[in-house]
Scaffold this motif. Structure first.
Motif, PDB file in Angstrom:
ATOM      1  N   TYR A  99     -11.791  -3.202  -9.659  1.00 21.02           N
ATOM      2  CA  TYR A  99     -11.197  -2.312  -8.655  1.00 21.02           C
ATOM      3  C   TYR A  99     -10.419  -1.190  -9.339  1.00 21.02           C
ATOM      4  O   TYR A  99     -10.466  -0.033  -8.918  1.00 21.02           O
ATOM      5  CB  TYR A  99     -10.261  -3.107  -7.730  1.00 21.02           C
ATOM      6  CG  TYR A  99     -10.997  -3.983  -6.748  1.00 21.02           C
ATOM      7  CD1 TYR A  99     -11.538  -3.449  -5.593  1.00 21.02           C
ATOM      8  CD2 TYR A  99     -11.178  -5.338  -6.985  1.00 21.02           C
ATOM      9  CE1 TYR A  99     -12.215  -4.244  -4.682  1.00 21.02           C
ATOM     10  CE2 TYR A  99     -11.861  -6.141  -6.095  1.00 21.02           C
ATOM     11  CZ  TYR A  99     -12.374  -5.598  -4.948  1.00 21.02           C
ATOM     12  OH  TYR A  99     -13.057  -6.377  -4.069  1.00 21.02           O
ATOM     13  N   ASN A 148      -0.379  -1.315  -5.523  1.00 24.96           N
ATOM     14  CA  ASN A 148      -1.072  -2.159  -4.544  1.00 24.96           C
ATOM     15  C   ASN A 148      -1.936  -3.202  -5.219  1.00 24.96           C
ATOM     16  O   ASN A 148      -1.968  -4.363  -4.817  1.00 24.96           O
ATOM     17  CB  ASN A 148      -2.002  -1.308  -3.675  1.00 24.96           C
ATOM     18  CG  ASN A 148      -1.251  -0.680  -2.536  1.00 24.96           C
ATOM     19  OD1 ASN A 148      -0.241  -1.203  -2.109  1.00 24.96           O
ATOM     20  ND2 ASN A 148      -1.751   0.428  -2.050  1.00 24.96           N
ATOM     21  N   ILE A 151       0.025  -6.085  -6.725  1.00 20.21           N
ATOM     22  CA  ILE A 151       0.529  -7.017  -5.710  1.00 20.21           C
ATOM     23  C   ILE A 151      -0.626  -7.890  -5.205  1.00 20.21           C
ATOM     24  O   ILE A 151      -0.484  -9.086  -5.010  1.00 20.21           O
ATOM     25  CB  ILE A 151       1.219  -6.253  -4.558  1.00 20.21           C
ATOM     26  CG1 ILE A 151       2.527  -5.679  -5.082  1.00 20.21           C
ATOM     27  CG2 ILE A 151       1.468  -7.163  -3.360  1.00 20.21           C
ATOM     28  CD1 ILE A 151       3.306  -4.870  -4.098  1.00 20.21           C
ATOM     29  N   GLN A 152      -1.790  -7.251  -5.072  1.00 21.40           N
ATOM     30  CA  GLN A 152      -2.985  -7.997  -4.696  1.00 21.40           C
ATOM     31  C   GLN A 152      -3.275  -9.089  -5.722  1.00 21.40           C
ATOM     32  O   GLN A 152      -3.619 -10.214  -5.380  1.00 21.40           O
ATOM     33  CB  GLN A 152      -4.153  -6.993  -4.627  1.00 21.40           C
ATOM     34  CG  GLN A 152      -5.355  -7.453  -3.859  1.00 21.40           C
ATOM     35  CD  GLN A 152      -5.032  -7.619  -2.396  1.00 21.40           C
ATOM     36  OE1 GLN A 152      -4.101  -6.996  -1.890  1.00 21.40           O
ATOM     37  NE2 GLN A 152      -5.760  -8.484  -1.732  1.00 21.40           N
ATOM     38  N   LYS A 155      -0.971 -11.977  -5.391  1.00 16.76           N
ATOM     39  CA  LYS A 155      -1.371 -12.832  -4.271  1.00 16.76           C
ATOM     40  C   LYS A 155      -2.607 -13.655  -4.632  1.00 16.76           C
ATOM     41  O   LYS A 155      -2.722 -14.814  -4.259  1.00 16.76           O
ATOM     42  CB  LYS A 155      -1.655 -11.976  -3.035  1.00 16.76           C
ATOM     43  CG  LYS A 155      -0.421 -11.260  -2.534  1.00 16.76           C
ATOM     44  CD  LYS A 155      -0.610 -10.700  -1.152  1.00 16.76           C
ATOM     45  CE  LYS A 155      -1.646  -9.634  -1.082  1.00 16.76           C
ATOM     46  NZ  LYS A 155      -1.945  -9.216   0.285  1.00 16.76           N
ATOM     47  N   ALA A 158      -2.650 -17.181  -6.417  1.00 13.92           N
ATOM     48  CA  ALA A 158      -2.539 -18.452  -5.689  1.00 13.92           C
ATOM     49  C   ALA A 158      -3.838 -19.259  -5.752  1.00 13.92           C
ATOM     50  O   ALA A 158      -3.807 -20.487  -5.688  1.00 13.92           O
ATOM     51  CB  ALA A 158      -2.160 -18.193  -4.231  1.00 13.92           C
ATOM     52  N   ILE A 159      -4.985 -18.566  -5.908  1.00 12.21           N
ATOM     53  CA  ILE A 159      -6.249 -19.329  -5.924  1.00 12.21           C
ATOM     54  C   ILE A 159      -6.393 -20.166  -7.186  1.00 12.21           C
ATOM     55  O   ILE A 159      -7.245 -21.043  -7.246  1.00 12.21           O
ATOM     56  CB  ILE A 159      -7.507 -18.442  -5.747  1.00 12.21           C
ATOM     57  CG1 ILE A 159      -7.670 -17.481  -6.896  1.00 12.21           C
ATOM     58  CG2 ILE A 159      -7.495 -17.718  -4.418  1.00 12.21           C
ATOM     59  CD1 ILE A 159      -9.023 -16.767  -6.889  1.00 12.21           C
ATOM     60  N   TYR A 195       7.127 -15.355  -3.337  1.00 15.48           N
ATOM     61  CA  TYR A 195       6.115 -14.304  -3.501  1.00 15.48           C
ATOM     62  C   TYR A 195       6.658 -12.938  -3.097  1.00 15.48           C
ATOM     63  O   TYR A 195       6.337 -11.924  -3.730  1.00 15.48           O
ATOM     64  CB  TYR A 195       4.850 -14.646  -2.711  1.00 15.48           C
ATOM     65  CG  TYR A 195       3.973 -15.651  -3.424  1.00 15.48           C
ATOM     66  CD1 TYR A 195       3.210 -15.271  -4.523  1.00 15.48           C
ATOM     67  CD2 TYR A 195       3.924 -16.975  -3.010  1.00 15.48           C
ATOM     68  CE1 TYR A 195       2.416 -16.189  -5.186  1.00 15.48           C
ATOM     69  CE2 TYR A 195       3.135 -17.905  -3.661  1.00 15.48           C
ATOM     70  CZ  TYR A 195       2.380 -17.507  -4.754  1.00 15.48           C
ATOM     71  OH  TYR A 195       1.597 -18.423  -5.411  1.00 15.48           O
ATOM     72  N   ALA A 199       6.690  -9.741  -5.482  1.00 16.63           N
ATOM     73  CA  ALA A 199       6.038  -8.493  -5.074  1.00 16.63           C
ATOM     74  C   ALA A 199       7.032  -7.334  -5.119  1.00 16.63           C
ATOM     75  O   ALA A 199       6.691  -6.228  -5.563  1.00 16.63           O
ATOM     76  CB  ALA A 199       5.455  -8.633  -3.667  1.00 16.63           C
ATOM     77  N   ARG A 230      -1.124   3.269   0.427  1.00 15.01           N
ATOM     78  CA  ARG A 230      -0.826   2.151   1.318  1.00 15.01           C
ATOM     79  C   ARG A 230      -1.905   2.002   2.382  1.00 15.01           C
ATOM     80  O   ARG A 230      -2.348   0.894   2.682  1.00 15.01           O
ATOM     81  CB  ARG A 230       0.529   2.388   1.976  1.00 15.01           C
ATOM     82  CG  ARG A 230       1.025   1.190   2.726  1.00 15.01           C
ATOM     83  CD  ARG A 230       2.398   1.475   3.305  1.00 15.01           C
ATOM     84  NE  ARG A 230       2.694   0.514   4.344  1.00 15.01           N
ATOM     85  CZ  ARG A 230       3.284  -0.646   4.128  1.00 15.01           C
ATOM     86  NH1 ARG A 230       3.637  -0.976   2.912  1.00 15.01           N
ATOM     87  NH2 ARG A 230       3.511  -1.484   5.109  1.00 15.01           N
ATOM     88  N   GLY A 233      -5.052   0.713   0.814  1.00 15.98           N
ATOM     89  CA  GLY A 233      -4.942  -0.713   0.563  1.00 15.98           C
ATOM     90  C   GLY A 233      -5.621  -1.149  -0.718  1.00 15.98           C
ATOM     91  O   GLY A 233      -5.917  -0.325  -1.580  1.00 15.98           O
ATOM     92  N   PRO A 234      -5.877  -2.443  -0.828  1.00 17.84           N
ATOM     93  CA  PRO A 234      -6.345  -2.983  -2.086  1.00 17.84           C
ATOM     94  C   PRO A 234      -7.815  -2.690  -2.375  1.00 17.84           C
ATOM     95  O   PRO A 234      -8.243  -2.754  -3.502  1.00 17.84           O
ATOM     96  CB  PRO A 234      -6.143  -4.480  -1.915  1.00 17.84           C
ATOM     97  CG  PRO A 234      -6.214  -4.698  -0.455  1.00 17.84           C
ATOM     98  CD  PRO A 234      -5.698  -3.466   0.191  1.00 17.84           C
ATOM     99  N   THR A 235      -8.576  -2.355  -1.358  1.00 18.71           N
ATOM    100  CA  THR A 235     -10.009  -2.219  -1.604  1.00 18.71           C
ATOM    101  C   THR A 235     -10.493  -0.786  -1.516  1.00 18.71           C
ATOM    102  O   THR A 235     -11.341  -0.373  -2.269  1.00 18.71           O
ATOM    103  CB  THR A 235     -10.799  -3.041  -0.571  1.00 18.71           C
ATOM    104  OG1 THR A 235     -10.272  -2.739   0.709  1.00 18.71           O
ATOM    105  CG2 THR A 235     -10.694  -4.503  -0.856  1.00 18.71           C
TER     106      THR A 235
END
Lengths: 242, 218
Positions: A99, A148, A151-152, A155, A158-159, A195, A199, A230, A233-235
């Protein structure tokens, strides 16, 4: 409520793993983003093509599949097993690097053409041109979307719980839920706070970097760039087409 | 034993495709939640209702900054204590939908902010009722502009469905894991699972990109 100290204790035991995974992932993401981002702008078709395969391959598949593939399948193919935390960092880096490559490519391309021409007129070498003229301006553009992305990544860390890394989410799920079944609200409340704080720290550091990078160019950080990032976003690294 | 067994690959393919249907179902239902709820969030925030505005802001920030996996666990373990027991499938749809609603609300907001001030002024001049302003003037202009961005989020949701294996939803990756555990061969199931994602999401993202380019040139 009386179990709060224990809950906080168990969750903070997972904090080092989450932080290491995130920092390692961020480092790998930065390296891969810059390398792949610049390769996407290469004049050679083959180089661009190969880099595209990496970028689209990782953007096109699920992060969980990538994690399971590297953790469970790769050992069968190459004969050695990665440590869970290490496998996690590799996947976080490879995935977000794909990304990030688009962010770097977009930012470099957004530098006005006259800047290239000016650098050529001053007979700077291609490397000097990139390092001294183009990248310092591109970096300012990159920082809000990278905020962004990081921060993604936090998150996504967690996986790693799914491949037994004892990070915060796994501590909550595997240690606390079976033992403090009545306090689920408290357990996940504290997890959310952890979290949120992490962040906020990422945003704090990125804002600082934004200010430094802008000051270097004699500018002030742009609110517009931040708002666009913002919304994108992440994608959506291309930005929202409005 | 060969690294790749074609017979085995073809044998497990139907099971994986069936699981893919579940993945797509969750994606589509989650998208409906995300696209509608996001619009509600965006419009509500634009109305600047005291207290509700701050609560909504805080909610969106918390959901955006914390992992989807933790939110899914929250729905799965905390809600039953308050008497609300949802199946893993529904938790998946709601979790994914609410998480992405906080993203789509930002997208809608950008679209609404891009509407020229003159449009609002014209509505006032024509003394249109509040509801007509939104449904007749603002949204019909704002939403089409942001369709590509929304499309990207639907694709992202599709790729996040495998997270739900943590609460026992049998989507593609969970099916692959179960198939693998029967034979101790993981290469084929996980590789096919990955290819299935690529096969669907790559053409979809190409489509979104084309939509994006058309909008830019239009």
């Amino acid at each position: 409520m009386e179990n709060l100290p224990q809950i906080v204790g168990v969750l903070s035991d997972g904090l080092p793993e989450t932080v290491i995974a995130t920092l390692g992932g961020v480092l790998l993401t930065i390296i891969l983003s810059i390398v792949a981002g610049l390769l996407l702008l290469s004049s050679s078709r083959t180089v661009r093509g190969v880099t595209r395969v990496y970028v689209e391959g990782f953007r096109g598949t699920s992060e969980v599949v990538q994690l399971f593939w590297i953790y469970f399948v790769l050992p069968v193919l190459v004969g050695f097993q990665l440590l869970p935390l290490f496998a996690g960092i590799v996947v976080l880096g490879l995935n977000h690097g794909a990304y990030g490559a688009e962010i770097v490519r977009g930012a470099v391309r957004s530098v006005p053409r006259a800047q290239y021409e000016g650098a050529i007129a001053l007979s700077l070498s291609p490397a000097q041109r990139m390092r001294r003229v183009i990248l310092p301006q591109a970096v300012v553009e990159m920082l809000p979307p990278f905020n962004n992305l990081f921060i993604q990544l936090l998150k996504s860390s967690a996986i790693l719980a799914l491949i037994t890394v004892p990070e915060v989410t796994r501590q909550a799920r595997e240690v606390l839920i079976p033992n403090f079944g009545a306090d689920t609200l408290l357990i996940f409340g504290v997890t959310f706070v952890i979290y949120l704080v992490l962040a906020a720290l990422i945003t704090l550091v990125m804002r600082l970097l934004e200010r430094m990078a802008s000051a270097r160019l004699g500018r002030r950080p742009s609110r517009a760039a931040r708002a666009a990032a913002r919304a994108a976003g992440p994608t959506g690294t291309e930005g929202v087409a409005v | 034993m060969p690294l790749w067994d074609w017979n085995y690959a073809f044998e497990i393919l139907p099971d994986l495709l069936w699981a893919l249907v579940t993945t797509i179902e969750i994606t589509l239902l989650g998208s409906v939640v995300a696209l509608l709820l996001g619009l509600v969030f965006a419009v509500l925030r634009r109305l600047h209702i005291p207290v509700l505005d701050q609560v909504l802001w805080a909610f969106i920030e918390v959901v955006r900054s914390t992992p989807l996996l933790v939110q899914v666990f929250f729905l799965f373990f905390v809600l039953p204590q308050f008497g609300v027991t949802l199946s893993a499938f529904v938790v998946g749809v709601v979790g994914l939908g609410v998480h992405y609603a906080t993203y789509t609300s930002e997208v809608y907001r950008a679209g609404i902010d891009a509407i020229p001030k003159g449009q609002w002024e014209a509505c006032t001049a024509l003394s249109l009722p509040r509801l007509r302003i939104w449904t007749g003037v603002i949204l019909p202009q704002a939403v089409p502009r942001v369709l590509p961005a929304l499309g990207n989020y639907v694709i992202s949701m599709f790729k996040e469905v495998p997270l739900l294996l943590a609460i026992g939803v049998v989507e593609v990756v969970n099916e692959a894991r179960e198939l693998g555990s029967l034979t101790f061969r993981y290469t084929e199931p996980y590789t096919i699972a990955g290819l299935l994602f690529l096969l669907l999401s790559y053409p979809a993202s190409m489509l979104v990109r084309r939509l994006e380019r058309r909008r830019v040139h239009a």
